[in-house]
Design an enzyme around this catalytic site. Structure first.
Site, PDB file in Angstrom:
ATOM      1  N   ARG A  59       0.712  -1.093   0.122  1.00 20.87           N
ATOM      2  CA  ARG A  59      -0.137  -0.092   0.047  1.00 20.87           C
ATOM      3  C   ARG A  59       0.788   1.243   0.085  1.00 20.87           C
ATOM      4  O   ARG A  59       0.198   2.325  -0.290  1.00 20.87           O
ATOM      5  CB  ARG A  59      -1.072   0.196   0.936  1.00 20.87           C
ATOM      6  CG  ARG A  59      -2.135  -1.078   0.708  1.00 20.87           C
ATOM      7  CD  ARG A  59      -3.267  -1.146   1.953  1.00 20.87           C
ATOM      8  NE  ARG A  59      -2.759  -1.814   3.253  1.00 20.87           N
ATOM      9  CZ  ARG A  59      -2.788  -2.936   3.571  1.00 20.87           C
ATOM     10  NH1 ARG A  59      -3.072  -3.916   2.575  1.00 20.87           N
ATOM     11  NH2 ARG A  59      -2.234  -3.599   4.566  1.00 20.87           N
ATOM     12  N   GLU A  96       1.664  -6.179  12.826  1.00 21.94           N
ATOM     13  CA  GLU A  96       0.447  -6.175  13.777  1.00 21.94           C
ATOM     14  C   GLU A  96      -0.461  -7.742  13.828  1.00 21.94           C
ATOM     15  O   GLU A  96      -0.843  -8.285  14.954  1.00 21.94           O
ATOM     16  CB  GLU A  96      -0.600  -5.301  13.586  1.00 21.94           C
ATOM     17  CG  GLU A  96      -1.759  -5.048  14.613  1.00 21.94           C
ATOM     18  CD  GLU A  96      -2.656  -4.017  14.226  1.00 21.94           C
ATOM     19  OE1 GLU A  96      -2.379  -3.335  13.128  1.00 21.94           O
ATOM     20  OE2 GLU A  96      -3.744  -3.732  15.080  1.00 21.94           O
TER      21      GLU A  96
HETATM   22  P1  AMP Z   1       3.047  -2.157  11.371  1.00 24.34           P
HETATM   23  O1  AMP Z   1       4.358  -2.755  11.038  1.00 24.34           O
HETATM   24  O2  AMP Z   1       2.308  -2.771  12.516  1.00 24.34           O
HETATM   25  O3  AMP Z   1       3.102  -0.658  11.597  1.00 24.34           O
HETATM   26  O4  AMP Z   1       2.217  -2.162  10.263  1.00 24.34           O
HETATM   27  C1  AMP Z   1       2.270  -1.351   9.146  1.00 24.34           C
HETATM   28  C2  AMP Z   1       1.808  -1.979   8.077  1.00 24.34           C
HETATM   29  O5  AMP Z   1       0.684  -3.056   8.082  1.00 24.34           O
HETATM   30  C3  AMP Z   1       1.300  -0.841   7.306  1.00 24.34           C
HETATM   31  O6  AMP Z   1       1.837  -1.138   5.737  1.00 24.34           O
HETATM   32  C4  AMP Z   1      -0.411  -1.104   6.765  1.00 24.34           C
HETATM   33  O7  AMP Z   1      -0.558  -1.257   5.367  1.00 24.34           O
HETATM   34  C5  AMP Z   1      -0.556  -2.478   7.570  1.00 24.34           C
HETATM   35  N1  AMP Z   1      -1.459  -2.402   8.542  1.00 24.34           N
HETATM   36  C6  AMP Z   1      -1.248  -2.715  10.048  1.00 24.34           C
HETATM   37  N2  AMP Z   1      -2.391  -2.649  10.724  1.00 24.34           N
HETATM   38  C7  AMP Z   1      -3.149  -2.228   9.801  1.00 24.34           C
HETATM   39  C8  AMP Z   1      -4.602  -1.605  10.208  1.00 24.34           C
HETATM   40  N3  AMP Z   1      -5.255  -1.913  11.581  1.00 24.34           N
HETATM   41  N4  AMP Z   1      -5.195  -1.186   9.104  1.00 24.34           N
HETATM   42  C9  AMP Z   1      -4.675  -1.080   7.896  1.00 24.34           C
HETATM   43  N5  AMP Z   1      -3.511  -1.382   7.636  1.00 24.34           N
HETATM   44  C10 AMP Z   1      -2.710  -1.901   8.658  1.00 24.34           C
END
Ligand code: AMP
Length: 171
Positions: A59, A96
């Site tokens: 994304r 996550e």
């Molecule tokens: P993180 O490594 O947890 O900061 O996750 C970031 C990546 O995961 C981003 O590239 C987002 O596209 C995706 N992502 C994680 N959690 C979400 C969420 N709750 N809603 C949308 N995208 C998420």
């Protein structure tokens, strides 16, 4: 930014139970929303000194190449494993919702180049921290990390202490 918030769709329990997914496709398809996002991030980094915009698959690719174009810089993709054809450097990271690996071409960033990292969402910060490490492993410097939205309650910034972070929308 409230008008932008109204364009983001929240999808409960995607991709698995307990995750509230912030779906930006509803924002992207709105011509005013898309323009506002690109213009706002562009405005924020207009006077920042850097050499390259780096986008994170998938994304981050919605925004990073357009910003590279408007800011007059080159674009570098960070991709999921086995997509890049030449020699790569890898980094594992915790999401996550799982564990994943990202790759960058070993020659994508020159020593001393300043890199602006762009992604859609700052959640736990694991992805962004891994990508920042990749940039530094190649001898680059992180000029900033820019996100469309940030989930403040997940404290992603704690994994990114010392970096300049900018998010348009906060939840
Ligand atoms: P993180 O490594 O947890 O900061 O996750 C970031 C990546 O995961 C981003 O590239 C987002 O596209 C995706 N992502 C994680 N959690 C979400 C969420 N709750 N809603 C949308 N995208 C998420």
């Amino acid at each position: 930014m409230n008008e932008l918030k109204q364009m983001i769709r929240e999808v409960p329990d995607f991709p698995k139970p307990g995750i509230n997914f912030f779906d930006i496709t509803t924002l992207l398809k709105d011509q005013h929303g898309l323009k506002k996002v690109i213009d706002s991030i562009h405005e924020h980094y207009r006077h920042t000194e850097f050499d390259l915009v780096l986008g994170i698959e998938a994304r981050g690719f919605f925004f990073a190449p357009t910003l590279a174009y408007t800011l007059g810089k080159g674009f570098v993709p960070v991709r999921k494993p086995k997509k890049l054809p030449a020699a790569t450097v890898q980094m594992e990271y915790a999401l996550e919702y799982g564990i994943d690996t990202l790759e960058i071409h070993a020659d994508a960033i020159g020593k001393g180049q300043r890199v602006l990292i762009i992604d859609d969402v700052l959640a736990t910060g694991g992805t962004a921290a891994a990508v920042a490490k990749l940039v530094e492993k190649l001898g680059g410097t992180v000029a900033g990390l820019g996100f469309v939205l940030e989930l403040d309650f997940l404290n992603g910034r704690q994994k990114l202490v010392g970096y300049d972070i900018h998010s348009l929308i906060h939840y």
